[in-house]
Design a protein around this motif. Structure first.
Motif, PDB file in Angstrom:
ATOM      1  N   SER A 134       0.836  -1.198   0.000  1.00 56.14           N
ATOM      2  CA  SER A 134       0.000   0.000   0.000  1.00 56.14           C
ATOM      3  C   SER A 134       0.872   1.250   0.000  1.00 56.14           C
ATOM      4  CB  SER A 134      -0.941   0.022   1.215  1.00 56.14           C
ATOM      5  OG  SER A 134      -0.208   0.070   2.418  1.00 56.14           O
ATOM      6  N   MET A 135       0.253   2.353  -0.398  1.00 57.87           N
ATOM      7  CA  MET A 135       0.911   3.643  -0.278  1.00 57.87           C
ATOM      8  C   MET A 135      -0.115   4.620   0.283  1.00 57.87           C
ATOM      9  SD  MET A 135       1.316   4.623  -4.302  1.00 57.87           S
ATOM     10  CE  MET A 135      -0.080   5.110  -5.341  1.00 57.87           C
ATOM     11  N   LYS A 136       0.372   5.528   1.127  1.00 60.92           N
ATOM     12  CA  LYS A 136      -0.516   6.450   1.839  1.00 60.92           C
ATOM     13  C   LYS A 136      -0.273   7.879   1.365  1.00 60.92           C
ATOM     14  CE  LYS A 136      -1.902   7.875   6.508  1.00 60.92           C
ATOM     15  NZ  LYS A 136      -1.682   7.658   7.955  1.00 60.92           N
ATOM     16  N   ASP A 152       7.813  -2.266  -0.054  1.00 59.20           N
ATOM     17  CA  ASP A 152       8.692  -2.107  -1.209  1.00 59.20           C
ATOM     18  C   ASP A 152       7.868  -2.102  -2.493  1.00 59.20           C
ATOM     19  OD1 ASP A 152      10.652  -2.286   0.675  1.00 59.20           O
ATOM     20  OD2 ASP A 152      11.496  -4.184  -0.025  1.00 59.20           O
ATOM     21  N   ALA A 153       8.311  -1.319  -3.462  1.00 64.66           N
ATOM     22  CA  ALA A 153       7.559  -1.240  -4.727  1.00 64.66           C
ATOM     23  C   ALA A 153       8.489  -0.834  -5.866  1.00 64.66           C
ATOM     24  CB  ALA A 153       6.422  -0.223  -4.597  1.00 64.66           C
ATOM     25  N   VAL A 154       8.065  -1.177  -7.067  1.00 66.68           N
ATOM     26  CA  VAL A 154       8.697  -0.689  -8.289  1.00 66.68           C
ATOM     27  C   VAL A 154       7.708   0.275  -8.925  1.00 66.68           C
ATOM     28  CG1 VAL A 154       9.639  -1.286 -10.548  1.00 66.68           C
ATOM     29  CG2 VAL A 154       9.967  -2.841  -8.611  1.00 66.68           C
ATOM     30  N   ILE A 155       8.147   1.514  -9.166  1.00 63.82           N
ATOM     31  CA  ILE A 155       7.233   2.533  -9.670  1.00 63.82           C
ATOM     32  C   ILE A 155       7.847   3.232 -10.888  1.00 63.82           C
ATOM     33  CG2 ILE A 155       6.333   2.927  -7.350  1.00 63.82           C
ATOM     34  CD1 ILE A 155       7.852   5.629  -7.356  1.00 63.82           C
ATOM     35  N   ALA A 156       7.041   4.026 -11.553  1.00 62.29           N
ATOM     36  CA  ALA A 156       7.523   4.880 -12.637  1.00 62.29           C
ATOM     37  C   ALA A 156       6.630   6.110 -12.706  1.00 62.29           C
ATOM     38  CB  ALA A 156       7.513   4.141 -13.969  1.00 62.29           C
ATOM     39  N   GLY A 161       0.032  -2.940 -10.628  1.00 64.31           N
ATOM     40  CA  GLY A 161      -1.186  -2.142 -10.806  1.00 64.31           C
ATOM     41  C   GLY A 161      -1.850  -1.808  -9.482  1.00 64.31           C
ATOM     42  N   LEU A 162      -2.426  -0.635  -9.406  1.00 67.66           N
ATOM     43  CA  LEU A 162      -3.196  -0.257  -8.219  1.00 67.66           C
ATOM     44  C   LEU A 162      -4.434  -1.134  -8.103  1.00 67.66           C
ATOM     45  CD1 LEU A 162      -2.983   3.636  -8.539  1.00 67.66           C
ATOM     46  CD2 LEU A 162      -1.723   2.186  -6.920  1.00 67.66           C
ATOM     47  N   ASP A 163      -4.729  -1.565  -6.891  1.00 71.18           N
ATOM     48  CA  ASP A 163      -5.880  -2.451  -6.652  1.00 71.18           C
ATOM     49  C   ASP A 163      -7.131  -1.593  -6.485  1.00 71.18           C
ATOM     50  OD1 ASP A 163      -7.421  -4.669  -6.173  1.00 71.18           O
ATOM     51  OD2 ASP A 163      -6.895  -4.784  -4.044  1.00 71.18           O
ATOM     52  N   ILE A 164      -7.708  -1.195  -7.603  1.00 69.35           N
ATOM     53  CA  ILE A 164      -8.879  -0.322  -7.617  1.00 69.35           C
ATOM     54  C   ILE A 164     -10.056  -1.068  -8.243  1.00 69.35           C
ATOM     55  CG2 ILE A 164      -9.815   1.874  -8.421  1.00 69.35           C
ATOM     56  CD1 ILE A 164      -7.493   2.236  -6.509  1.00 69.35           C
ATOM     57  N   VAL A 206      -5.422   5.629   1.456  1.00 66.50           N
ATOM     58  CA  VAL A 206      -4.466   4.523   1.298  1.00 66.50           C
ATOM     59  C   VAL A 206      -4.840   3.748   0.042  1.00 66.50           C
ATOM     60  CG1 VAL A 206      -3.562   2.391   2.285  1.00 66.50           C
ATOM     61  CG2 VAL A 206      -4.028   4.350   3.771  1.00 66.50           C
ATOM     62  N   LEU A 207      -3.876   3.575  -0.848  1.00 65.34           N
ATOM     63  CA  LEU A 207      -4.083   2.853  -2.100  1.00 65.34           C
ATOM     64  C   LEU A 207      -3.294   1.552  -2.058  1.00 65.34           C
ATOM     65  CD1 LEU A 207      -3.623   5.876  -4.545  1.00 65.34           C
ATOM     66  CD2 LEU A 207      -5.759   5.015  -3.569  1.00 65.34           C
ATOM     67  N   ASP A 208      -3.965   0.448  -2.324  1.00 66.09           N
ATOM     68  CA  ASP A 208      -3.336  -0.865  -2.262  1.00 66.09           C
ATOM     69  C   ASP A 208      -2.775  -1.275  -3.620  1.00 66.09           C
ATOM     70  OD1 ASP A 208      -3.993  -1.193   0.435  1.00 66.09           O
ATOM     71  OD2 ASP A 208      -5.961  -2.035  -0.048  1.00 66.09           O
ATOM     72  N   PHE A 209      -1.759  -2.124  -3.567  1.00 63.50           N
ATOM     73  CA  PHE A 209      -1.203  -2.746  -4.774  1.00 63.50           C
ATOM     74  C   PHE A 209      -0.668  -4.119  -4.383  1.00 63.50           C
ATOM     75  CE2 PHE A 209       1.966   0.189  -2.985  1.00 63.50           C
ATOM     76  CZ  PHE A 209       3.046  -0.657  -2.742  1.00 63.50           C
ATOM     77  N   PRO A 210      -0.512  -5.047  -5.344  1.00 63.02           N
ATOM     78  CA  PRO A 210      -0.079  -6.401  -5.001  1.00 63.02           C
ATOM     79  C   PRO A 210       1.322  -6.436  -4.407  1.00 63.02           C
ATOM     80  CG  PRO A 210      -1.006  -6.313  -7.218  1.00 63.02           C
ATOM     81  CD  PRO A 210      -0.829  -4.895  -6.763  1.00 63.02           C
ATOM     82  N   ASP A 211       1.582  -7.460  -3.576  1.00 68.53           N
ATOM     83  CA  ASP A 211       2.935  -7.662  -3.070  1.00 68.53           C
ATOM     84  C   ASP A 211       3.892  -7.858  -4.239  1.00 68.53           C
ATOM     85  OD1 ASP A 211       2.327  -7.482  -0.385  1.00 68.53           O
ATOM     86  OD2 ASP A 211       1.850  -9.623  -0.202  1.00 68.53           O
TER      87      ASP A 211
END
Length: 342
Positions: free
Chosen positions: A3-5, A69-73, A120-123, A151-156
């Motif tokens: 997740s990211m807040k 931890d995440a990989v982003i762009a 991908g964001l879990d929306i 708070v936006l969730d994303f997969p592990d």
């Protein structure tokens, strides 16, 4: 689940994908990303499907804490992004750790930035899309713009990349290289005088402050009608150029209504919609007509360049089996080290 807040919200940030199709007959807008090219590029950089939902940030971005931890762009315009206070590049893969904070200032050029997260964001999808449509309060995060505390969730992160990849200058120029906005004439061209058409082609128009995701209102030389600017309501596309009775163009954008009763002089071509979307109030726009065949060829060329770049990427994927963290001290400095078993 990661997740990211949102610690501090930006000027206007929403969740968008490529849009909600198949429902305009019911009066439901397509919505979706304004700059679809940048959204696609952000997803490609992290290995997502090109249609995956992203964060669309307008003028000023959000302050975000990553809780895993995440990989982003980040693609689109540069808002002076930093991670833990240190500047980071846009248009390339970024690796962030649990506890890292992404922050930004105001846009340095353009208007829109897009943040993609690997997986991908879990929306949840509403009518087949995760896009936010504010006027109906549907899609995205609670049908609204993002706010502090969200708070936006994303997969592990089950698999990661050993290499950072980046967007080429050639593709970046497709988005920001200065040019006239190209369009094709529509069936209602004969509702304008020859003088009016000439005025439209040879004038500069200023995007007005009341422009938004629904439409860009412009001000400049008056485009003359044969009679008036009213017609029986007809379908509206992303990029339809309406000219009401006052002779001032309105270009319909992502959150446009489904029908409209003003004359349309033409349609902005698909390959120039991202370029136009990055324009902000008080920017100057000029228009150039092209044929339908030319518009199709320009769209084909753009997608061929994206495909060739995408196929050339080597992410160096590896599966994350075990992660350990260490704190090391060296020369009176402390370093946080992450060791990954692959």
């Amino acid at each position: 689940m990661g997740s990211m807040k949102i610690l501090k919200s930006g000027m206007f940030s929403t969740i968008q994908d490529l849009g909600r199709f198949g429902h305009q007959a019911k009066g439901i807008s397509v919505s979706g990303a304004m700059d679809q090219l940048s959204l696609r590029l952000a997803n490609i950089l992290v290995g997502n499907d090109e249609k995956a939902p992203c964060l669309e940030m307008t003028v000023k971005g959000d302050k975000i804490e990553f809780q895993k931890d995440a990989v982003i762009a980040i693609t689109g315009c540069d808002m002076g992004f930093t991670v833990n206070g240190r500047p980071v590049w846009i248009d390339r893969t970024l690796f962030v750790n649990k506890g890292d904070v992404l922050d930004s200032g105001f846009c340095r050029y353009g208007k829109l930035s897009y943040l993609a997260v690997r997986g991908g964001l879990d929306i949840p999808k509403v009518l087949g899309s995760s896009s936010t449509f504010l006027r109906a309060s549907i899609g995205g995060h609670k049908g609204r713009k993002l706010m502090a505390g969200d708070v936006l969730d994303f997969p592990d992160l089950e698999s990661s990349m050993s290499r950072a990849v980046q967007v080429t200058r050639e593709i970046k120029d497709l988005l920001f290289h200065p040019r006239k906005v190209r369009f094709v004439y529509g069936n209602e061209k004969d509702r304008f005088t020859e003088k009016g058409v000439g005025t439209f082609l040879n004038s500069q128009y200023t995007i007005q402050n009341d422009s938004d995701r629904m439409g860009y209102r412009m001000k400049g030389d008056v485009v003359e009608h044969v009679t008036n600017g009213d017609i029986i309501s007809g379908g509206i596309n992303f990029g339809s150029i309406q000219i009401p009775g006052n002779g001032q163009p309105i270009v319909m954008m992502a959150d446009r209504q489904t029908t409209g009763g003003y004359t349309k002089i033409g349609q902005v071509i698909q390959s120039d919609l991202p370029y136009l979307s990055q324009k902000k109030p008080q920017d100057i726009v000029e228009f150039q007509s092209v044929t339908v065949d030319e518009a199709i060829e320009l769209w084909r060329e753009l997608n061929m360049k994206i495909r060739a770049w995408k196929e050339s990427l080597d992410y160096g994927y590896y599966r994350v089996n075990e992660l350990r963290r260490f704190t090391l001290s060296f020369n009176n400095k402390t370093y946080n080290v992450k060791a990954v078993e692959v």
